[in-house]
Design an enzyme around this catalytic site. Sequence first.
Site, PDB file in Angstrom:
ATOM      1  N   CYS A 332       0.828  -1.205   0.000  1.00 16.04           N
ATOM      2  CA  CYS A 332       0.000   0.000   0.000  1.00 16.04           C
ATOM      3  C   CYS A 332       0.870   1.266   0.000  1.00 16.04           C
ATOM      4  CB  CYS A 332      -0.985  -0.027   1.173  1.00 16.04           C
ATOM      5  SG  CYS A 332      -2.388   1.098   0.962  1.00 16.04           S
ATOM      6  N   HIS A 444      -3.686  -5.590   1.166  1.00 14.01           N
ATOM      7  CA  HIS A 444      -3.383  -5.921   2.555  1.00 14.01           C
ATOM      8  C   HIS A 444      -3.807  -7.365   2.828  1.00 14.01           C
ATOM      9  CE1 HIS A 444      -2.339  -1.895   3.966  1.00 14.01           C
ATOM     10  NE2 HIS A 444      -3.370  -1.418   3.279  1.00 14.01           N
TER      11      HIS A 444
END
Length: 507
Positions: A332, A444
């Site tokens: 991310c 994630h």
Amino acid sequence: MAKPVMIQGTSSHVGKSILTTALCRIFLQDGFQVVPFKAQNMALNSYVTKTGEEMGRAQVAQAEAAGLEPMVEMNPVLLKPTGNAKSQVILKGSPVGNMSAAEYHNGYSLKALHVVEECLKKLDREYEIMVIEGAGSPAEVNLKANDIVNMRIAKLLQAPVLLVADIDRGGALAAVVGTLELLEPEERELVKGIIINKFRGDIRLLQPALEFLEQKTGKPVLGVIPHLERLGIDDEDSVSLDEKKTASQRDLEIAVIRTPKISNFTDFDVLAGESDVAIRYVKRGEAIGQPDLIILPGSKNTLEDLLYLKEMGYDRELERLLAAGTPVIGICGGYQMLGKEILDPEHTESELESAAGLGLLDTVTTFAADKVTHQVSATCNGAGFLGIDAAGLPVTGYEIHMGRTEFGETVQSAFSIHRRSEQEVACQDGVVRRDGLVMGTYIHGIFDNDQYRRAILNALRERKGLARLDSMSNSRAEKQASYNRLADTVRTHLDMAALYRIMGLRG
């Protein structure tokens, strides 16, 4: 109607989240339909529900312990600190803006109260027991007028309150007495018992103090819970990183750069649970060293964390280690930092409009006003990280990001996403550099996929001349076992019969 019980603490980080999790599992084991609830959470570890709504990670663990699919009603308000004394405010799963502490506490919190009440009504209709977690301390007199998470909720539901103190940090008895003294009489009456948490010593030596506490406060001590190491349960915030210890004498060392705005570091807990892996969080001023893998984690303020890497010289150290063959993964925000440039024309995260990235991937990221939040299902593309041939291997995870990343001509995507928030899609995620040494992804929880995690670890083992490990841990089964171990410990040391009487239930 649900029977409520509320866990409040003498301060932050006394173990409220973990005890709430334990009670959820205990009540589930005892045959009740139980649901967790926390009106307002402040944390950088968050999660995305199946319907694409964002909520605090602690309530996700509590939902899992209760045998439930996480849903945003369990945590209607989430505050995610962004820097400069501001937080992004997430209301019932969607961001409503960035606010200073004064703007939120003096103007917005009570406006959010009606949403909190709606969520409570829904849970009250559908479950038998509601285990409610407070935040910080109910005795913070400067915040009390606009509080929507502690005694206002307890009074609204007339919920019995269990007051928790952390004896490991010292001053627990004084904290209990002082907290009760600062409460209003009506609030004090709601406190039905005291729990002493994180105890390490001989209970016989503590007994006189417990008797004093009961006499002084008129409240029973319902339990003394021992200090529990390596729970295997997701942490709520970065305070817990200070307590994480690096395992010694493991075959592989993975270094995670602990940036100031690190978020969703629960991505790496499952790696730490592997028998051949030692996870080390690189703190300010520490050298990265000579790990087998470097991970740049997620961030709530990517530009500030990128500047931190450069200020501390980690950018140069990363270049040197990569040139020597040390692989790097960015998740991310870490993925965004690995690119050539980050643009923030609308000042979504920072006062800066742009910054040069680390230049390790041929990508450019631009921040947008709207946030992408999805659970995703994907498959690995061929010729992946470290040359792993995992083409077609299914993986799942979730996305939480404001940035949109554009690929250069020379990149190869890491994953093909075919499902987002239960909708069929066809898009690419992430980048693997052509030499296989650098990978970035928005997904994630990618390491929670057992086969994919072991494939990466075995590739790292082979690079060191170590034999592959064929055995593969089952992360989901191990997490469920962790909830059961926690519940067994708390049940042993907490007077559950007394708690059931307090709640008006037959246990």
